[in-house]
Design an enzyme around this catalytic site. Sequence first.
Site, PDB file in Angstrom:
ATOM      1  N   TYR A  33      40.526  31.242  37.941  1.00 40.18           N
ATOM      2  CA  TYR A  33      40.367  29.866  38.406  1.00 40.18           C
ATOM      3  C   TYR A  33      40.839  29.720  39.837  1.00 40.18           C
ATOM      4  O   TYR A  33      41.469  30.622  40.406  1.00 40.18           O
ATOM      5  CB  TYR A  33      41.118  28.894  37.491  1.00 40.18           C
ATOM      6  CG  TYR A  33      42.636  28.880  37.648  1.00 40.18           C
ATOM      7  CD1 TYR A  33      43.418  29.924  37.186  1.00 40.18           C
ATOM      8  CD2 TYR A  33      43.284  27.808  38.260  1.00 40.18           C
ATOM      9  CE1 TYR A  33      44.803  29.904  37.320  1.00 40.18           C
ATOM     10  CE2 TYR A  33      44.668  27.777  38.398  1.00 40.18           C
ATOM     11  CZ  TYR A  33      45.420  28.831  37.925  1.00 40.18           C
ATOM     12  OH  TYR A  33      46.778  28.803  38.061  1.00 40.18           O
ATOM     13  N   ARG A  52      39.731  34.500  47.693  1.00 39.09           N
ATOM     14  CA  ARG A  52      40.589  34.927  46.578  1.00 39.09           C
ATOM     15  C   ARG A  52      39.808  34.933  45.263  1.00 39.09           C
ATOM     16  O   ARG A  52      40.010  35.808  44.420  1.00 39.09           O
ATOM     17  CB  ARG A  52      41.823  34.042  46.473  1.00 39.09           C
ATOM     18  CG  ARG A  52      42.805  34.544  45.407  1.00 39.09           C
ATOM     19  CD  ARG A  52      44.111  33.802  45.412  1.00 39.09           C
ATOM     20  NE  ARG A  52      43.931  32.391  45.100  1.00 39.09           N
ATOM     21  CZ  ARG A  52      44.882  31.469  45.210  1.00 39.09           C
ATOM     22  NH1 ARG A  52      46.078  31.804  45.656  1.00 39.09           N
ATOM     23  NH2 ARG A  52      44.633  30.204  44.914  1.00 39.09           N
ATOM     24  N   ARG A 101      33.090  37.619  18.676  1.00 39.39           N
ATOM     25  CA  ARG A 101      34.346  38.023  19.294  1.00 39.39           C
ATOM     26  C   ARG A 101      34.419  39.541  19.294  1.00 39.39           C
ATOM     27  O   ARG A 101      34.177  40.177  18.270  1.00 39.39           O
ATOM     28  CB  ARG A 101      35.516  37.436  18.503  1.00 39.39           C
ATOM     29  CG  ARG A 101      36.885  37.820  19.029  1.00 39.39           C
ATOM     30  CD  ARG A 101      37.979  37.094  18.247  1.00 39.39           C
ATOM     31  NE  ARG A 101      39.303  37.463  18.703  1.00 39.39           N
ATOM     32  CZ  ARG A 101      40.019  38.479  18.222  1.00 39.39           C
ATOM     33  NH1 ARG A 101      39.524  39.235  17.256  1.00 39.39           N
ATOM     34  NH2 ARG A 101      41.228  38.741  18.691  1.00 39.39           N
ATOM     35  N   LEU A 207      51.252  35.754  42.911  1.00 41.45           N
ATOM     36  CA  LEU A 207      49.937  35.301  43.365  1.00 41.45           C
ATOM     37  C   LEU A 207      49.964  35.188  44.898  1.00 41.45           C
ATOM     38  O   LEU A 207      50.948  34.714  45.467  1.00 41.45           O
ATOM     39  CB  LEU A 207      49.606  33.926  42.760  1.00 41.45           C
ATOM     40  CG  LEU A 207      48.179  33.482  43.102  1.00 41.45           C
ATOM     41  CD1 LEU A 207      47.164  34.277  42.272  1.00 41.45           C
ATOM     42  CD2 LEU A 207      47.991  32.002  42.869  1.00 41.45           C
TER      43      LEU A 207
HETATM   44  N1  PDD Z   1      48.802  27.249  41.269  1.00 44.02           N
HETATM   45  N2  PDD Z   1      51.875  31.156  42.384  1.00 44.02           N
HETATM   46  C1  PDD Z   1      51.364  30.756  41.203  1.00 44.02           C
HETATM   47  C2  PDD Z   1      51.827  31.440  39.962  1.00 44.02           C
HETATM   48  C3  PDD Z   1      50.402  29.727  41.171  1.00 44.02           C
HETATM   49  O1  PDD Z   1      49.874  29.349  39.986  1.00 44.02           O
HETATM   50  C4  PDD Z   1      49.990  29.113  42.377  1.00 44.02           C
HETATM   51  C5  PDD Z   1      48.960  28.019  42.415  1.00 44.02           C
HETATM   52  C6  PDD Z   1      50.581  29.543  43.577  1.00 44.02           C
HETATM   53  C7  PDD Z   1      50.195  28.955  44.923  1.00 44.02           C
HETATM   54  O2  PDD Z   1      48.888  29.339  45.292  1.00 44.02           O
HETATM   55  P1  PDD Z   1      48.013  28.407  46.262  1.00 44.02           P
HETATM   56  O3  PDD Z   1      48.845  28.163  47.466  1.00 44.02           O
HETATM   57  O4  PDD Z   1      46.819  29.232  46.574  1.00 44.02           O
HETATM   58  O5  PDD Z   1      47.715  27.147  45.505  1.00 44.02           O
HETATM   59  C8  PDD Z   1      51.504  30.570  43.543  1.00 44.02           C
HETATM   60  C9  PDD Z   1      47.779  26.243  41.215  1.00 44.02           C
HETATM   61  C10 PDD Z   1      47.938  25.175  42.229  1.00 44.02           C
HETATM   62  C11 PDD Z   1      47.678  25.713  39.786  1.00 44.02           C
HETATM   63  O6  PDD Z   1      47.768  26.535  38.903  1.00 44.02           O
HETATM   64  O7  PDD Z   1      47.483  24.519  39.577  1.00 44.02           O
END
Ligand code: PDD
Length: 287
Positions: A33, A52, A101, A207
Amino acid sequence: MSRIVYVNGDYLPEGEAKVSIFDRGFLMADGVYEVTTVIDSKLVDFDGHFTRLERSLGELDIANPMDREGWLDVHRQLIAQNGLDQGMIYLQVTRGAPNDRDFVFPDPETTAPTVVLFTQANPALLDSPKARKGIKVAMIDDLRWGRRDIKTVQLLYPSMGKMMAIKAGCDDAWMVQDGTVTEGTSNNAYIIKDGRIITRALSNDILHGITRAAVLRFAREAQMPVEERSFTVDEAKSADEAFVTSASTFVLPVVEIDGETLGDGVPGPLATRLRDIYIEESRKAAI
Ligand code: PDD
């Protein structure tokens, strides 16, 4: 108000949108996602999120169902059809819905990926009460899998972590592995000590945040020293300031870690400045 959402090529009222019970996203969390911020009805860092997404799909051997222009068009259609001014667009791609499945991946020739996008309005995105006050974080063990660099939809542990934090009277949790902080449940984690911004280096442990990349670039441009290295729980608790970043929160100051108040217990000057710079620059560059 009912939203218009996107499912596999169609724009539909949210109540009419359907996905198969055999979808591998539903059965196996076999999907990825992205969350892209919308400010002034424009997309923030669209290209970072697209790049990404391509990488996450590639790592899981799922064919990208659309090119950059296709994705951009769907995002823009959803903004227009829902009159979205401030908020975000959530997109999810799964390996699709085979007939049964099975642990074996289905043949991509006969099973197409499932694509879902929807909008989420957030009128408090820019002027956020949490950003004004700062948040409290609790430390928890990082019990996630070893490929956190892939943005998969397997978010059960982060969700449990958030609940553990709320139970402890905090807003969020920072996850800890071998004594050092990996990241927040849905954001990247930073501390500031003696004017230096410290955040874990990129690896499979975290991430690769799109907001992280932008914020570190802006920090360096503003002559703020940045150290990309792991930091310990003790370092975090004795930091001058701390903050988290994500597409949905921008730069969000942290004022308390595991019960230890940072500085004066209010958002620090550097985190506050970085938030302002990030919002100003992102607004200018949004498409
Ligand atoms: N989450 N680390 C994790 C585990 C995350 O789930 C996210 C983002 C980030 C920050 O990534 P970015 O700057 O690209 O949003 C870091 C999103 C916002 C979510 O799950 O809603």
